[in-house]
Structure formats: C-alpha cells, structure tokens
Design a protein around this motif. Structure first.
Motif, PDB file in Angstrom:
ATOM      1  N   VAL A  19       4.947   8.666  26.468  1.00 44.56           N
ATOM      2  CA  VAL A  19       5.734   9.899  26.521  1.00 44.56           C
ATOM      3  C   VAL A  19       5.010  10.842  27.474  1.00 44.56           C
ATOM      4  CG1 VAL A  19       6.769  11.779  25.210  1.00 44.56           C
ATOM      5  CG2 VAL A  19       6.452   9.539  24.130  1.00 44.56           C
ATOM      6  N   GLY A  20       5.499  10.920  28.706  1.00 43.83           N
ATOM      7  CA  GLY A  20       4.775  11.687  29.704  1.00 43.83           C
ATOM      8  C   GLY A  20       3.401  11.077  29.911  1.00 43.83           C
ATOM      9  N   GLY A 166      -5.583  23.015  22.038  1.00 42.68           N
ATOM     10  CA  GLY A 166      -5.719  21.567  21.952  1.00 42.68           C
ATOM     11  C   GLY A 166      -4.435  20.807  21.699  1.00 42.68           C
ATOM     12  N   PHE A 167      -3.297  21.465  21.756  1.00 48.43           N
ATOM     13  CA  PHE A 167      -2.040  20.727  21.650  1.00 48.43           C
ATOM     14  C   PHE A 167      -1.903  19.803  22.861  1.00 48.43           C
ATOM     15  CE2 PHE A 167      -0.983  24.058  18.641  1.00 48.43           C
ATOM     16  CZ  PHE A 167      -0.207  23.392  17.699  1.00 48.43           C
ATOM     17  N   GLU A 168      -1.331  18.629  22.625  1.00 47.46           N
ATOM     18  CA  GLU A 168      -1.210  17.627  23.679  1.00 47.46           C
ATOM     19  C   GLU A 168       0.165  17.613  24.325  1.00 47.46           C
ATOM     20  OE1 GLU A 168      -3.828  13.973  22.316  1.00 47.46           O
ATOM     21  OE2 GLU A 168      -2.519  14.659  20.694  1.00 47.46           O
ATOM     22  N   GLY A 169       1.069  18.385  23.802  1.00 47.98           N
ATOM     23  CA  GLY A 169       2.407  18.464  24.359  1.00 47.98           C
ATOM     24  C   GLY A 169       3.153  19.639  23.763  1.00 47.98           C
ATOM     25  N   ILE A 170       4.287  19.966  24.380  1.00 46.59           N
ATOM     26  CA  ILE A 170       5.121  21.081  23.940  1.00 46.59           C
ATOM     27  C   ILE A 170       6.565  20.623  23.898  1.00 46.59           C
ATOM     28  CG2 ILE A 170       6.115  23.297  24.689  1.00 46.59           C
ATOM     29  CD1 ILE A 170       3.313  24.104  25.618  1.00 46.59           C
ATOM     30  N   GLU A 171       7.246  21.026  22.851  1.00 51.00           N
ATOM     31  CA  GLU A 171       8.688  20.819  22.753  1.00 51.00           C
ATOM     32  C   GLU A 171       9.368  22.180  22.869  1.00 51.00           C
ATOM     33  OE1 GLU A 171      11.020  18.068  19.884  1.00 51.00           O
ATOM     34  OE2 GLU A 171      10.953  20.001  18.850  1.00 51.00           O
ATOM     35  N   LEU A 172      10.228  22.319  23.848  1.00 49.42           N
ATOM     36  CA  LEU A 172      10.977  23.553  24.060  1.00 49.42           C
ATOM     37  C   LEU A 172      12.268  23.477  23.250  1.00 49.42           C
ATOM     38  CD1 LEU A 172      11.257  26.246  25.565  1.00 49.42           C
ATOM     39  CD2 LEU A 172      12.234  24.977  27.494  1.00 49.42           C
ATOM     40  N   GLN A 173      12.458  24.420  22.349  1.00 47.32           N
ATOM     41  CA  GLN A 173      13.592  24.373  21.420  1.00 47.32           C
ATOM     42  C   GLN A 173      14.860  24.917  22.077  1.00 47.32           C
ATOM     43  OE1 GLN A 173      15.531  23.350  19.215  1.00 47.32           O
ATOM     44  NE2 GLN A 173      14.704  23.964  17.224  1.00 47.32           N
ATOM     45  N   MET A 174      15.796  23.999  22.360  1.00 47.35           N
ATOM     46  CA  MET A 174      17.123  24.367  22.864  1.00 47.35           C
ATOM     47  C   MET A 174      18.199  23.906  21.887  1.00 47.35           C
ATOM     48  SD  MET A 174      17.150  23.676  26.966  1.00 47.35           S
ATOM     49  CE  MET A 174      15.858  24.274  28.055  1.00 47.35           C
ATOM     50  N   ALA A 175      17.823  23.699  20.626  1.00 50.02           N
ATOM     51  CA  ALA A 175      18.761  23.153  19.642  1.00 50.02           C
ATOM     52  C   ALA A 175      18.964  24.116  18.480  1.00 50.02           C
ATOM     53  CB  ALA A 175      18.244  21.806  19.130  1.00 50.02           C
ATOM     54  N   HIS A 176      19.788  23.677  17.529  1.00 48.16           N
ATOM     55  CA  HIS A 176      19.977  24.322  16.227  1.00 48.16           C
ATOM     56  C   HIS A 176      20.488  25.753  16.316  1.00 48.16           C
ATOM     57  CE1 HIS A 176      16.876  21.290  14.408  1.00 48.16           C
ATOM     58  NE2 HIS A 176      18.002  20.718  14.815  1.00 48.16           N
ATOM     59  N   PHE A 221       1.238  17.605  32.071  1.00 50.48           N
ATOM     60  CA  PHE A 221       1.229  17.926  30.640  1.00 50.48           C
ATOM     61  C   PHE A 221       2.575  17.530  30.032  1.00 50.48           C
ATOM     62  CE2 PHE A 221       1.510  20.768  26.938  1.00 50.48           C
ATOM     63  CZ  PHE A 221       0.246  20.591  26.375  1.00 50.48           C
ATOM     64  N   CYS A 222       2.551  16.987  28.820  1.00 52.01           N
ATOM     65  CA  CYS A 222       3.771  16.503  28.170  1.00 52.01           C
ATOM     66  C   CYS A 222       4.655  17.675  27.745  1.00 52.01           C
ATOM     67  CB  CYS A 222       3.409  15.647  26.957  1.00 52.01           C
ATOM     68  SG  CYS A 222       4.834  14.921  26.122  1.00 52.01           S
ATOM     69  N   LEU A 223       5.867  17.719  28.274  1.00 51.57           N
ATOM     70  CA  LEU A 223       6.816  18.788  27.975  1.00 51.57           C
ATOM     71  C   LEU A 223       8.196  18.178  27.751  1.00 51.57           C
ATOM     72  CD1 LEU A 223       7.667  21.788  27.785  1.00 51.57           C
ATOM     73  CD2 LEU A 223       7.913  21.774  30.286  1.00 51.57           C
ATOM     74  N   GLY A 224       8.749  18.419  26.591  1.00 54.80           N
ATOM     75  CA  GLY A 224      10.070  17.895  26.272  1.00 54.80           C
ATOM     76  C   GLY A 224      10.987  18.954  25.719  1.00 54.80           C
ATOM     77  N   ILE A 225      12.197  18.527  25.379  1.00 54.43           N
ATOM     78  CA  ILE A 225      13.239  19.454  24.937  1.00 54.43           C
ATOM     79  C   ILE A 225      13.869  18.939  23.656  1.00 54.43           C
ATOM     80  CG2 ILE A 225      15.564  20.314  25.472  1.00 54.43           C
ATOM     81  CD1 ILE A 225      14.732  20.439  28.386  1.00 54.43           C
ATOM     82  N   ARG A 226      14.077  19.840  22.715  1.00 55.87           N
ATOM     83  CA  ARG A 226      14.919  19.510  21.565  1.00 55.87           C
ATOM     84  C   ARG A 226      16.319  20.045  21.855  1.00 55.87           C
ATOM     85  NH1 ARG A 226      13.505  19.571  15.092  1.00 55.87           N
ATOM     86  NH2 ARG A 226      14.775  17.725  14.723  1.00 55.87           N
ATOM     87  N   LYS A 254      11.117  18.295  35.677  1.00 58.24           N
ATOM     88  CA  LYS A 254      10.459  17.154  35.040  1.00 58.24           C
ATOM     89  C   LYS A 254      10.446  17.356  33.520  1.00 58.24           C
ATOM     90  CE  LYS A 254       6.204  14.383  35.065  1.00 58.24           C
ATOM     91  NZ  LYS A 254       5.866  14.480  33.632  1.00 58.24           N
ATOM     92  N   ILE A 255      11.074  16.441  32.798  1.00 58.69           N
ATOM     93  CA  ILE A 255      11.141  16.484  31.340  1.00 58.69           C
ATOM     94  C   ILE A 255      10.612  15.158  30.821  1.00 58.69           C
ATOM     95  CG2 ILE A 255      12.687  16.614  29.333  1.00 58.69           C
ATOM     96  CD1 ILE A 255      14.569  18.296  31.112  1.00 58.69           C
ATOM     97  N   ASP A 256       9.720  15.220  29.842  1.00 56.17           N
ATOM     98  CA  ASP A 256       9.049  14.009  29.371  1.00 56.17           C
ATOM     99  C   ASP A 256       9.708  13.376  28.154  1.00 56.17           C
ATOM    100  OD1 ASP A 256       6.913  13.946  31.317  1.00 56.17           O
ATOM    101  OD2 ASP A 256       6.139  15.744  30.329  1.00 56.17           O
ATOM    102  N   PHE A 257      10.549  14.120  27.453  1.00 51.86           N
ATOM    103  CA  PHE A 257      11.318  13.533  26.353  1.00 51.86           C
ATOM    104  C   PHE A 257      12.452  14.475  25.969  1.00 51.86           C
ATOM    105  CE2 PHE A 257       8.028  16.042  24.174  1.00 51.86           C
ATOM    106  CZ  PHE A 257       8.745  16.733  23.202  1.00 51.86           C
TER     107      PHE A 257
END
Length: 661
Positions: A19-20, A166-176, A221-226, A254-257
């Motif tokens: 994942v990324g 120390g987080f290894e990735g981020i999820e950007l909240q575009m849901a709910h 850096f791992c960056l994804g989207i919900r 660039k989106i990793d997940f």
C-alpha cells in the motif's frame, strides 16, 4: 501457530499487501472508528491499550479514528485533535506500541462540517451550503474562501503532526457525509460558485485539500482516501457518481488506497446503513468497493481498494478478496468484539472467538451518547488497560461458586469465573439455558443474539462448569449448597398492565409465544422506548398483522440508537406500521381502545383492534435475595436481578462479578 492452516484456508486474507510505500503483513485492518476515549481532545492511555491489543491480535493495519483538523470540528471533549502540537507525544506512544506488535498504523484526518454544531466548544459549524443534516439540527455557515483556506491549513498542520508522531500513513476522510463529502454531494452542496453545480466543481475543494496534504507529506508517504460509494438518499451520491469521483481523484493526484464505505450523516436510512445492525443484510454494501476497484483498473489505476461493513469472519474477508471485490477488508466491530480475531482464526482457535452480533448497543449506542464505546460481546472493550486478559488472571485460591440463573448475566459470570479457575456450578430452573435471549431470537431481526448465547453456553463446557437445568432454587437449597459465593442471576419478569374495560393486554413475551392470539389488528403501547418493543412492532407486521404503535412520548425507541432506528423507521413505514406519539392507552375492552391525547388531554376511541400489547419495564423480585442475606449467604445480585436493563448491562455485570470474585 498452525501456519499451514492459515495458508490453506485464508491465503488471500493473510497475504501481504503493498500500500504505497508500506507493506501490510496481511489484508485485514481495523478501520477508523470513533471510540470516545479522548481526554481534553488528546489521545489517551485508553487509546493506547485498545489499539495495542488489536495490533497484538494479528491485524495487518490500524487506522486511528477521526483526527480533527480544526477547532470547530471537535464537537465533544472526547474528540481527538491533530492541529495542536500537544497531540504529538501521546500519539507517538500509540504508534510505537502498535508498530512494536507488527501492525502498520495510519491516521484518519477529518473535518466534520455541518455535523458539529459547536455546543461544547461554542464554535460555528461550517458547510458548503446552509443545509442542515437533520430536522433537529442547525444549518451550517456556508463557507467562504477564508474558511476554506483555514480547513486546508488545518489538514496540512494535522498531517505534519501525525508524521512527527510516527504515523506511517494518512487517510483523508471524504466519506460518511462529513465536510469533504458535503462538498461532493448535490444533497448538501447547492453553491452557485466554482465549488458547486457540476460534479467537477463539487470536487474542486476536496481535491484542493488532497493536493495540499500530498504536498505536505511528499510523494513517498502513504496517503489514501475514504470514500462513500453510495449515500442511499434520493438526490445524493450514487455508485455511478462515486466511480467517476474516484477515477478523477486518482487522475489528478497520487493516491495510495481507496477505503470504500457508504452512507452520509443524514437523518435517514443512510446513517443507519453506516453501521448496519443485525437486521440489515450487508451484502448490497459489498458491491460498492468492487465497482470502484473495477472502475479504477479500467482507467489504469492499480490502487488497492479496501472494503468495510459487517465482515464478521476471516472467511468472509478471504472470500471477497479472492473474488476480486477488494484488496483488503476493514473489520471494526469484529475487532471490538474480538481483538485477536486474526490470530485465533489462523491458529484454529475459532471456538475462542467472541463474534460480533451487530447489536449496536455498546458501540453505536454509546457513540451517540458521547460516552466511551463498549461491547455487549466483549465487556473488556475499552478497559484493556484495566482488565488484563482472563488467561493472565487465573486465581490461586479457587472458590466454589454457585450461579443461580442461566440467562445472559449468569452465563457470562459462570464462564468467566470458570476460565479464571474457580469451581462453578450453574442452576437454571428452565430446561434450556439462555433466559431472555431465547425470547429475543423468536424475532428474526434479533436472531443473532443466538450466536452470543451459543458461544456462552459452549464455554460452560469448555471451562468445566457443572450445569443443572430444571432446578428450582430456593433459599434453603442455595444455603445448603454451602458455596463460597453465590451469584443471583434469576433475571426479571414482564409486568402485566391492567386496563379499564377488562380486555387482556399481552406482554411482549406472550405476544412472541402466541402471536395468533392477537388477531389481525394489533395495538402496541410502549412505555419503555427499548429495542424489544420496536422490534416486536416490525415482527408483527412481518407476520401480516396491521400494527399501530402508541407511545406516550414525543417519539419512539428513545432508549435505542439513531444509528439503528433510522433503518427501523424506514422499514416500519414500508410495512405501514402506524405510529401515534403523545398517546396513552387508558382502556381496552377487547375491541375498542381508549387513548388519551397527551397534548390536549382529549380522549380518542379506536375501533376494530383485535389485540393489545403493553410493553412495560420488567420487574425484579428481590425476595430471594433478602432471604439469602438473612441467612448470611455470601450472595451477589447480577444482571436483571440487580436491576432490569438490557443485555449490554447484564453481560457486563456478570463479567465484572466474576472478575471481582
């Protein structure tokens, strides 16, 4: 560990996933879910113990819950912020603990938009347009350019702090239905500027946020989207639109997940679908990530896609991954109920797993009350730092324990005490164990209580509990047993309401045992606001009866959770169950029902009812407890015998008593 078992039975779920720039050790993750464990808007030691245990349980990755990016998105003291640098050190302790157990740790960053009305922080909510999410809610302030810049800056600052922690990735909240989805959705965005109107315009601000965060964290850096695949509201986002949004976002940055969920914070069925309870079939939701995965790949975007919503077992997760419906599976409530579900499954210890039953009582129910989440199946949830695992709490001085009553509390107390090494005998007056669980499962919409009941009963045998059914217990026989401790778990009994007119009012239990006796046109009068009455109304309608639901309050089901009742109300509407609020039944002669309109004090007469069910809170008989106390028997009341409540409290009381023995 039986590695061969894992490889052959769950090879898809247990395969590593890139994942990324990260590699998850397997394809099971704990998705972001609000716990209300925060303290003064900062992550707590309770968070640390909770997530460390789930990492230790074998999960591939954990996404830390909704980290707020701005002060007017906090909403409550338990909400965790990311914009304050004070969060870095407590977050670092959590990330180090999770990584030490071999799991990856990501953080979800979010602005809730119109959902936060500022009652705690005295802030003003923001949204793309002044459209409230519920009739009872306030409309948000429509955002101007300065507001939008502040949100972007908050996301960037939060991302910076999470990397430092120390987080290894981020999820950007575009849901709910939170702020970025509010811009995406025509349901909440009716702007006439560059950020409203067309799908391209509605995506403009979420894309600006995404690009700003990517610029901050860098390409590696791992960056994804919900993303919500469907809002399930007329006029809202559909899966077709979600597909186009995912493809457009992937083409632009660039989106990793993509972590594909569904629903919106909208006061309708949509919200109830977000945490689908045991009455909702989760299968329709599972097609959404597959659709988005196919759409991405057809455009050349080989981006991992995650699926969520009521995956209870690794077998279910493995199946959807094998079928190409997702690359990884999020299991939130399943991990709430069983932190070690991954390890126990692959080691062949399925009989030790506590299975989520999607009752929504301890998770969604507490979330709605702004209380720390709990779990009916797992009383340790949220108390991991206080209550060690039972395997480590064996007693050095086993006691002879007599548990009187084999309902939810008695079963939990007996299995917990026996697991700790006590010598346990359980007496049950009926021929079968289960207590009120056996009434609940007569309604198909509550049938999953059978899973918990059967797991509790199986554990009695696993831990060597002596079970005697058909046993009448009185003060003399209990005293003569001479136990070191007695847990009185004799439950409670339904209360029959007598009405003027002489017509019979059935209790809920009687209605379940003999629904034919109610006839075809049923009045249900509920003074409890509980799940049982709400579910009974639907159950009777499913049996083909015409049902009218009378409530003395201004609404119904006030002791349940909106995360479920919005779906209940939709189904009741479809089944033509009539709901009459502020109505008190005063008389029934078997045909004519007299009802007081509590708003005016006037009386109404309703003709043609063939049966009446009156739901009252149960009664707990204290006489046996008092007799035992008089005889100096070391007795403790648990469950409904202590005070009639729900199964959530009963199981907790049983577990607590056994730990304190």
């Amino acid at each position: 560990m039986q590695e061969r078992f894992a490889e052959t039975e769950f090879s898809h779920a247990m395969a590593p996933l890139a994942v990324g720039n990260l590699t998850f050790r397997n394809r099971i993750l704990v998705p972001a879910h609000t716990t209300n464990f925060g303290e003064n808007h900062l992550p707590s030691e309770r968070h640390l113990a909770y997530h460390r245990e789930r990492a230790r349980g074998g999960v591939g990755a954990i996404i830390f819950e909704s980290i707020r990016v701005h002060a007017n998105s906090l909403g409550r003291p338990q909400a965790v912020c990311g914009f304050d640098p004070a969060c870095i050190e407590p977050f670092r302790r959590i990330t180090e603990a999770v990584k030490a157990e071999g799991a990856r740790i990501l953080g979800q960053i979010i602005h809730l938009g119109r959902q936060v009305e500022g009652d705690f922080e005295r802030t003003v909510s923001w949204g793309p347009s002044p459209i409230a999410w519920a009739t009872s809610a306030l409309p948000p302030r429509p955002m101007d350019r300065a507001d939008m810049d502040a949100v972007i800056e908050g996301h960037v600052l939060t991302a910076r702090h999470l990397m430092a922690a120390g987080f290894e990735g981020i999820e950007l909240q575009m849901a709910h239905g939170h702020l970025l989805q509010q811009f995406l959705s025509p349901l909440s965005n009716n702007r006439d500027d560059a950020y409203g109107g067309s799908a391209e315009n509605r995506m403009r601000f979420p894309l600006e946020v995404l690009q700003a965060v990517r610029a901050e964290v860098g390409r590696d850096f791992c960056l994804g989207i919900r993303l919500s695949g469907d809002e399930y509201v007329e006029g809202g986002i559909t899966i077709d639109q979600a597909e186009r949004t995912a493809v457009s976002l992937a083409a632009a940055e660039k989106i990793d997940f993509f972590n594909v969920s569904h629903s919106a914070y909208h006061a309708s069925y949509s919200l109830a679908s977000q945490m689908a309870d045991m009455a909702i079939d989760p299968e329709p939701f599972r097609s959404l990530p597959a659709r988005i995965r196919i759409a991405l790949r057809s455009r050349g975007h080989d981006i991992p896609v995650f699926a969520v919503c009521r995956f209870n077992t690794l077998a279910e997760a493995d199946a959807i991954i094998a079928a190409g419906g997702a690359d990884a599976v999020g299991m939130a409530r399943a991990h709430l109920a069983e932190p070690a579900i991954v390890n126990k499954t692959v080691e062949g210890r399925m009989n030790e797993i506590g299975t989520c039953i999607a009752c929504n009582q301890g998770c969604a129910g507490m979330l709605e009350k702004n209380l720390p989440i709990r779990c009916l199946v797992n009383p340790r949830a949220g108390l991991e730092g206080v209550w060690p695992e039972l395997a480590t709490t064996g007693t050095r001085q086993p006691k002879r324990l007599l548990v009187v009553g084999g309902g939810p509390a008695g079963l939990e107390a007996a299995r917990t005490a026996a697991e700790r090494g006590h010598i346990v005998t359980l007496w049950e007056k009926q021929d079968d164990l289960g207590g009120q669980f056996r009434d609940a499962v007569k309604m198909p919409k509550r049938a999953e209580f059978r899973t918990l009941m059967e797991e509790q009963i199986a554990d009695l045998d696993r831990f060597g509990v002596t079970v005697i059914t058909g046993k009448h217990a009185d003060a003399g026989s209990i005293s003569d047993f001479a136990a070191d401790a007695v847990f009185l778990a004799t439950g409670s009994t339904p209360v029959r309401t007598e009405f003027a007119g002489g017509g019979k009012a059935f209790t809920i239990v009687e209605a379940l045992d003999d629904p034919a006796a109610l006839g075809s046109d049923v009045a249900l009068f509920d003074r409890t606001g509980e799940w049982a009455a709400l579910t009974l109304a639907e159950h009777l309608a499913d049996l083909g009866k015409k049902v009218t639901f009378f409530s003395p309050a201004g609404g119904i089901a006030w002791r349940t959770t909106i995360y479920s009742t919005l779906a209940n109300l939709k189904r009741l509407r479809e089944k033509k169950v009539r709901i009459a609020t502020l109505r008190k039944v005063t008389a029934f002669d078997g045909k004519t029902l007299a009802v007081e309109d509590l708003s005016t004090g006037e009386s109404e007469l309703h003709m043609g009812f063939t049966g009446l069910v009156a739901a009252e809170h149960n009664f707990a008989d204290q006489s046996l407890f008092k007799q035992l106390r008089h005889l100096a028997v070391p007795v403790r009341q648990i469950g409904d015998n202590l005070a009639p409540r729900t199964a959530l409290e009963a199981v907790y009381h049983g577990h607590l008593a056994a730990r304190e023995l």
